[in-house]
Design an enzyme around this catalytic site. Sequence first.
Site, PDB file in Angstrom:
ATOM      1  N   GLY A  14      41.774  47.914  36.197  1.00  0.00           N
ATOM      2  CA  GLY A  14      42.260  48.299  34.866  1.00  0.00           C
ATOM      3  C   GLY A  14      41.189  48.069  33.810  1.00  0.00           C
ATOM      4  O   GLY A  14      40.434  47.109  33.890  1.00  0.00           O
ATOM      5  N   ASP A 106      40.577  40.570  40.327  1.00  0.00           N
ATOM      6  CA  ASP A 106      40.377  39.986  41.663  1.00  0.00           C
ATOM      7  C   ASP A 106      40.329  41.034  42.773  1.00  0.00           C
ATOM      8  O   ASP A 106      39.668  40.824  43.791  1.00  0.00           O
ATOM      9  CB  ASP A 106      41.387  38.863  41.957  1.00  0.00           C
ATOM     10  N   THR A 128      39.655  41.600  32.752  1.00  0.00           N
ATOM     11  CA  THR A 128      41.037  42.067  32.875  1.00  0.00           C
ATOM     12  C   THR A 128      41.860  41.452  31.754  1.00  0.00           C
ATOM     13  O   THR A 128      41.653  40.286  31.410  1.00  0.00           O
ATOM     14  CB  THR A 128      41.644  41.712  34.263  1.00  0.00           C
TER      15      THR A 128
HETATM   16  P1  ATP Z   1      43.229  44.527  37.365  1.00  0.00           P
HETATM   17  O1  ATP Z   1      43.397  43.039  37.227  1.00  0.00           O
HETATM   18  O2  ATP Z   1      42.959  45.178  36.087  1.00  0.00           O
HETATM   19  O3  ATP Z   1      44.306  45.160  38.174  1.00  0.00           O
HETATM   20  P2  ATP Z   1      41.593  44.576  39.738  1.00  0.00           P
HETATM   21  O4  ATP Z   1      40.126  44.554  39.951  1.00  0.00           O
HETATM   22  O5  ATP Z   1      42.382  43.446  40.320  1.00  0.00           O
HETATM   23  O6  ATP Z   1      41.835  44.729  38.179  1.00  0.00           O
HETATM   24  P3  ATP Z   1      42.568  46.423  41.738  1.00  0.00           P
HETATM   25  O7  ATP Z   1      43.178  47.768  41.587  1.00  0.00           O
HETATM   26  O8  ATP Z   1      43.325  45.382  42.469  1.00  0.00           O
HETATM   27  O9  ATP Z   1      42.171  45.974  40.262  1.00  0.00           O
HETATM   28  O10 ATP Z   1      41.165  46.587  42.481  1.00  0.00           O
HETATM   29  C1  ATP Z   1      40.179  47.497  41.998  1.00  0.00           C
HETATM   30  C2  ATP Z   1      39.515  48.177  43.151  1.00  0.00           C
HETATM   31  O11 ATP Z   1      38.818  47.197  43.952  1.00  0.00           O
HETATM   32  C3  ATP Z   1      40.438  48.870  44.141  1.00  0.00           C
HETATM   33  O12 ATP Z   1      40.816  50.148  43.715  1.00  0.00           O
HETATM   34  C4  ATP Z   1      39.565  48.947  45.366  1.00  0.00           C
HETATM   35  O13 ATP Z   1      38.643  50.006  45.267  1.00  0.00           O
HETATM   36  C5  ATP Z   1      38.808  47.613  45.312  1.00  0.00           C
HETATM   37  N1  ATP Z   1      39.505  46.635  46.161  1.00  0.00           N
HETATM   38  C6  ATP Z   1      40.664  45.979  45.907  1.00  0.00           C
HETATM   39  N2  ATP Z   1      41.025  45.186  46.929  1.00  0.00           N
HETATM   40  C7  ATP Z   1      40.074  45.350  47.884  1.00  0.00           C
HETATM   41  C8  ATP Z   1      39.861  44.827  49.191  1.00  0.00           C
HETATM   42  N3  ATP Z   1      40.720  43.954  49.757  1.00  0.00           N
HETATM   43  N4  ATP Z   1      38.768  45.240  49.876  1.00  0.00           N
HETATM   44  C9  ATP Z   1      37.899  46.100  49.334  1.00  0.00           C
HETATM   45  N5  ATP Z   1      38.043  46.647  48.110  1.00  0.00           N
HETATM   46  C10 ATP Z   1      39.093  46.273  47.383  1.00  0.00           C
END
Ligand code: ATP
Length: 323
Positions: A14, A106, A128
């Site tokens: 996000g 994360d 975030t």
């Molecule tokens: P927010 O807190 O804003 O949701 P975030 O980084 O936690 O941010 P996510 O959608 O969970 O947002 O993760 C962002 C991207 O990171 C995912 O779309 C994916 O491409 C990658 N990602 C997430 N989890 C994994 C994983 N276990 N292994 C590899 N890539 C991952």
Amino acid sequence: MSEIKTVGVLTSGGDAPGMNPAIRAVVRRAIYHGMAVKGIKRGYNGLIEDDIVDMNLRSVSEIIHRGGTILYTARSKEFMTEEGQNKAVETCRRHGIDALIVIGGDGSFRGCRALAAKGIKCIGIPGTIDNDIACSDYTIGYDTALNTAMEMIDKLRDTTQSHERCSVVEVMGRHSGYLAINTGIATGALCILIPEKSFNVERDILSRMRETQAQGKKNFLILVAEGVGQVFKIAEEIQSKTGIETRATVLGHVQRGGSPSLRDRVMASQMAVKAVELLSNDKYNRIIGMKYDRIVDFDIEDALSMEKELDPHLIEVAKVISI
Ligand code: ATP
């Protein structure tokens, strides 16, 4: 001289206000250290689709005050697969990207871990609005989002007060109540429902409304974190059981936008400079954090295994002054 010659930077997950100041500081500090910088568009998708631009000192001019991210952001499904990750590694090799700085949450750091396991040096910067990164007391975007939510709820309070209504307001935070509890304290909410705690409408809302109504209270503000949801259902139940006109409002994505606050700009700049300093000292596969007002860093694996609890003191403060 560091062994890192070219660093890639991307924003993922996000969007959060402050991502632009973080990109700006990465670019400027990396160039200071003689590194070339590549901007990767749309998070990990840019690595899979080879959507990469060269960045220079002027590529990041006039962005310190802008919300969103000039590099765009995305949630990449393909990157969750081994095949997608291999494509990303190939793209890094093709562009000579020795190290990657990832600004995100994360999920994005789990992406860093996957790339690190394939030999790409990574640093994560917490960006975030949710403030839900365990290894850091603070995440970039949190302060701006809090202030945006507070300002909007202040406006809502005016009309809630004038009509002697009850407002049930949903603020962001799918898994974390940090935004809700802080905006709730700052706007004087009567009740704050957070994902970390189960709730009961009678015990946590209706009885408090009756009690304070008996003491003369005429308007009511109930804050609900996105992860709890059900604001329309809760509003209906309040109205039917108390007879007080009750409206539900979902603040939604407006909380992600806007010019980053001073705190977010400074934190973003400090964290980004730290990220580049680590790389220039050949330290990598780390996540940047802020602990007790100091910028720190943790091994990715350790950072991802940590858990974050909502500060019990905040919960207590919210409880004792919401009367
Ligand atoms: P927010 O807190 O804003 O949701 P975030 O980084 O936690 O941010 P996510 O959608 O969970 O947002 O993760 C962002 C991207 O990171 C995912 O779309 C994916 O491409 C990658 N990602 C997430 N989890 C994994 C994983 N276990 N292994 C590899 N890539 C991952």
